[in-house]
Design an enzyme around this catalytic site. Sequence first.
Site, short mmCIF file in Angstrom:
data_model
loop_
_atom_site.label_atom_id
_atom_site.label_comp_id
_atom_site.label_asym_id
_atom_site.label_seq_id
_atom_site.Cartn_x
_atom_site.Cartn_y
_atom_site.Cartn_z
N ARG A 116 -3.53 86.77 43.43
CA ARG A 116 -2.12 86.69 42.54
C ARG A 116 -2.05 88.25 42.01
O ARG A 116 -0.64 88.73 41.89
CB ARG A 116 -2.32 85.80 41.41
CG ARG A 116 -0.98 85.77 40.28
CD ARG A 116 -1.11 84.68 39.55
NE ARG A 116 -2.24 84.46 39.01
CZ ARG A 116 -2.88 85.20 37.97
NH1 ARG A 116 -2.31 86.30 37.41
NH2 ARG A 116 -4.01 84.82 37.40
N TYR A 142 26.45 84.98 44.78
CA TYR A 142 25.63 84.06 45.53
C TYR A 142 25.60 82.58 44.60
O TYR A 142 25.08 82.94 43.40
CB TYR A 142 24.44 84.52 46.07
CG TYR A 142 23.48 83.63 46.35
CD1 TYR A 142 23.82 82.54 47.50
CD2 TYR A 142 22.25 83.61 45.98
CE1 TYR A 142 22.86 81.72 47.85
CE2 TYR A 142 21.26 82.62 46.38
CZ TYR A 142 21.67 81.69 47.60
OH TYR A 142 20.79 80.75 47.83
N ASP A 148 22.05 93.80 43.95
CA ASP A 148 21.44 92.72 45.05
C ASP A 148 21.82 93.20 46.68
O ASP A 148 22.98 93.20 46.72
CB ASP A 148 22.09 91.14 44.92
CG ASP A 148 21.47 90.39 46.12
OD1 ASP A 148 20.89 90.86 47.18
OD2 ASP A 148 21.41 89.24 45.73
N LYS A 182 15.90 87.31 54.52
CA LYS A 182 17.37 87.58 55.41
C LYS A 182 16.95 88.96 56.29
O LYS A 182 16.15 88.76 57.11
CB LYS A 182 18.29 87.87 54.32
CG LYS A 182 18.47 86.73 53.33
CD LYS A 182 18.56 85.30 53.98
CE LYS A 182 19.03 84.34 52.75
NZ LYS A 182 18.16 84.27 51.54
#
Length: 390
Positions: A63, A116, A185, A210
């Site tokens: 982690r 978004y 972004d 993406k």
Amino acid sequence: MHEGTGSTSVTGGVRGHGFSTLAIHAGQEPDPLTGAVVPPIYATSTYKQDGVGGLRGGYEYSRSGNPTRTALEASLAAIEGGSHGFAFASGLAAEDAILRGLLAPGDHVVIPDDAYGGTFRLFDKVAAKWGLRYTAAPLTDLASAMNADTKMVWVETPTNPLLNIADIEQIADLAHRSGVTVVVDNTFASPYLQQPLALGADIVVHSTTKYVGGHSDVVGGAVIVNDDELAEKIGFHQNAMGAVGGPFDAFLTLRGIKTLGVRMDRHCDNAERVAEYLAGHPKIAEVRYPGLATHPGHDLAGKQMKRYGGMVSFRHKDGEQAALDVCGRTEVFILGESLGGVESLIEHPGRMTHASVVGSALEVPADLVRLSVGIEDADDLLADLRQALG
């Protein structure tokens, strides 16, 4: 470097090279043991320590840090022109780490009025309950939306799904005069087409699902910064909140990064042809694509982007049902959410990706269709749209 923070700085001997050289080599030096040219998938949760506190390479628990993720984070930082990269389990996990890692209840954020839908949902339905306040505003009128409690300006450019263009340099200059952090972004543009840190942004965030990953086979997110203090805070929350992807996710994303430059050129080539075709179609009321001279942000996009991207949106003259019909008739364009993969996608934002903003100030037009233009043969894409539009 890795324990407790997750921070990964850019290392290695590839600084100063071009984009695709960085994409292939940064953070991905051949394995010193075997000479493997691709970083191994370290499918492990824990690491042997050479005595209490004696960490081999700084790793203790995956982690906090994993060598495959370290390679990805170094690569992400390099291709965005940053010093520190952080990989997350999704784009929204990356956004959440920014909000809760840097802000406090009572703080105010300015967000785009066409953000978004998932970002709006995070602010409106999650962060607002925690005490964060926000104003949705056109980023061309940022000054009127900021107040004494504003700590952050959230920028999308191009925006999703209306493909508006924000002036990163101008926004950063204005925000920094008031000590306000600027987040960009950069998902729609990708690091290949736009470098927000070089334009004055403080933080870049991505859904690496993406264009960065590019093959619709892995979900992920990223945060890239240059400032050491910001990096320490983001890294702490990455580890403390634990929203990290696994080593196989990192491996797949790294594989996608290697071809990002050549893929984006093909996405742009195809999107330009699609946009030009749609702009001349009698059933289309409006085409939203920054590469068209008629787009209000065309000149600005040409100034701050290498090319205009692979996303195209359009409005149907005959209204919502006609837009829905087009979405249902395509054969090469696949009806589906997401974007940025090698395959072309079509969707109806009002009913799909942006359903969460219905009834809000961010509601999108009901006759809007969004295309993620893939890297298929352009003639096949045009023929598919031709038959779908009838």
